[in-house]
Motif scaffolding. Structure first.
Motif: not given
Length: 464
Positions: A236-247
């Motif tokens: 499970i990951r999270y993104s803070t830019d609307g899904g453009l990236s998942y660092p």
């Protein structure tokens, strides 16, 4: 010379796109060129529209190979061979062949089919054809280039143009093909391009909503992967830019091998860089096949956190002119806040500004207006006084915390006596009479009649 023994000369079923050949016997072997033509009615052989080829008559001994074309499609296709130099030397098949077209529409090349999710295998057949000697179609599958295994029920095969199939664990492979085969003549078949069969994963909660730092967040997903010791692992990951990236650093959780479905991980929203805002997304992915097996949420909103430390008691009483009253709080994920107050329990939408901006990290604000007069202003008196601390960041301008309703009262200041005076007891002279004087700062509180009256007390010692 003569031409005899044309093949085919029996009822056969051909398919557009398959390799076929025409053969015949020529006596003598070389009679020059012959032409190969066909008719749809057994008698009309128009050229060049229905001319297949012109070849030497000797070719008939081994056969003229060609690919059946869509132009030759029909229920009654009759073949004829005749000599170019003498058209009377000809041979026409006594029995026509039937040429059909069968096309596979679904699945398409490189498509990913999901374990546990029904897929419609779909094909197109010629209208009016494929009725006799059978109207049935068998659908088979091949895994990793292995033998085709029928997936339709031999006792109830489809007669239309589709068949619904739900892939199972055993189908899991990057190399899967499907074959649709007409049971009237099994050479009439069509094979799908290569597709993949993979597990599915679906993030079920949360898909949207608003949460704050330190909030508990139950993340649930279902999957059709393998469970147990040899099962799949999920991340499970999270993104803070609307899904453009998942660092890579934004990993919430990686499961142990083969968790059951559905699976829930209970997470607490952390105070992390960039996490506050309305572009937060969650994604669950299969470890090892992250690009193909994944599921995302929509955008979620994550807010910062404010906790009021003082004032927090409804019994709090402040006075007009106070210069040491401090509002204190803790914050997470916020940069700046503003402080406002209300005198009517919020009905005025906190329309009175204490400060338009101060550092959230500072954690406190001393309310000491410059004045004059200094301190809490005279207009602040109220028995429905409340304070609001509110975020004013671009990423979060909604988070706020409210004090309980408390009281701000007017201030009374004794102007005479002020201490040190000597007053005579039982004075016989009116000159000895003394007048007590005071001043009041602050408006009367709405609905509090006592604000317009005072009570005077005295004490005979210094204890009050």
């Amino acid at each position: 010379g003569s031409l005899t023994s044309i093949v085919p000369n029996t009822t056969q079923y051909w398919m557009v796109g398959e390799p076929r050949s025409l053969s015949w016997t020529s006596v003598p072997l070389d009679q020059g060129d012959v032409r190969l033509v066909w008719a749809f009615d057994g008698t009309t052989f128009p050229e060049p529209a229905q001319l297949l080829a012109t070849v030497n008559s000797s070719v008939g001994q081994t056969g003229h190979a060609f690919t059946v074309g869509a132009a030759q499609k029909g229920e009654n296709v009759t073949w004829r061979v005749y000599r170019v130099l003498d058209a009377t030397v000809q041979l026409t098949a006594a029995t026509p062949v039937k040429i059909y077209n069968l096309l596979l529409d679904q699945p398409v090349a490189s498509e990913i089919l999901r374990i546990g999710t029904a897929k419609t295998i779909q094909w197109t057949k010629d209208a009016g054809a494929f009725t006799t000697p059978s109207a049935e179609f068998a659908v088979s599958k091949s895994i990793n280039a292995g033998a085709y295994v029928e997936i339709t029920n031999p006792l109830a095969r489809p007669t239309g143009t589709s068949f619904s199939y739900t892939p199972v664990d055993a189908d899991r492979s990057p190399n899967v093909r499907f074959k649709v085969q007409w049971q009237g003549s099994t050479n009439v078949e069509v094979i799908s391009p290569q597709v993949s069969v993979k597990p599915s994963v679906t993030l079920t909660t949360p898909l949207s909503g608003t949460f704050a730092i330190d909030d508990p967040l139950a993340i649930t997903f279902s999957h059709t992967g393998l469970t147990g010791a040899s099962g799949d692992t999920w991340r499970i990951r999270y993104s803070t830019d609307g899904g453009l990236s998942y660092p890579a650093g934004n990993i919430i959780h990686t499961t142990t091998i083969g968790p059951a479905s559905p699976y829930t991980f209970n997470w607490t929203v952390p105070e992390a860089a960039g996490i506050v805002g309305n572009q937060f997304r969650l994604k669950v992915e299969q470890v090892g096949d992250e690009l193909n097996v994944k599921s995302e949420s929509g955008n979620l909103t994550i807010r910062g956190k404010l906790t009021l430390i003082t004032p927090t008691l409804a019994s709090t009483v402040w006075k007009v002119g106070d210069t040491t009253r401090s509002i204190s709080w803790t914050s997470k994920g916020l940069t700046n806040v503003r402080l406002d107050y209300t005198k009517n329990n919020g009905a005025d939408s906190y329309g009175n500004v204490m400060t338009a901006s101060t550092s959230a990290a500072a954690g406190s604000y001393l309310w000491n207006p410059v004045g004059p007069p200094a301190g809490i202003p005279t207009t602040a008196t109220s028995n429905q006084f409340r304070i609001r601390v509110k975020a004013i960041d671009a990423a979060d301008s909604a988070t706020e915390v409210l004090s309980p309703t408390f009281t701000v009262v007017p201030r009374l200041t004794l102007t005479y006596p002020t201490g040190g005076e000597t007053l005579l007891v039982y004075a016989l002279s009116s000159a000895a009479a003394r007048t007590l004087t005071w001043t009041r700062s602050g408006d009367s509180r709405s609905g509090v009649a006592d604000d317009d009256f005072v009570e005077v007390y005295y004490t005979k010692d210094t204890t009050g």
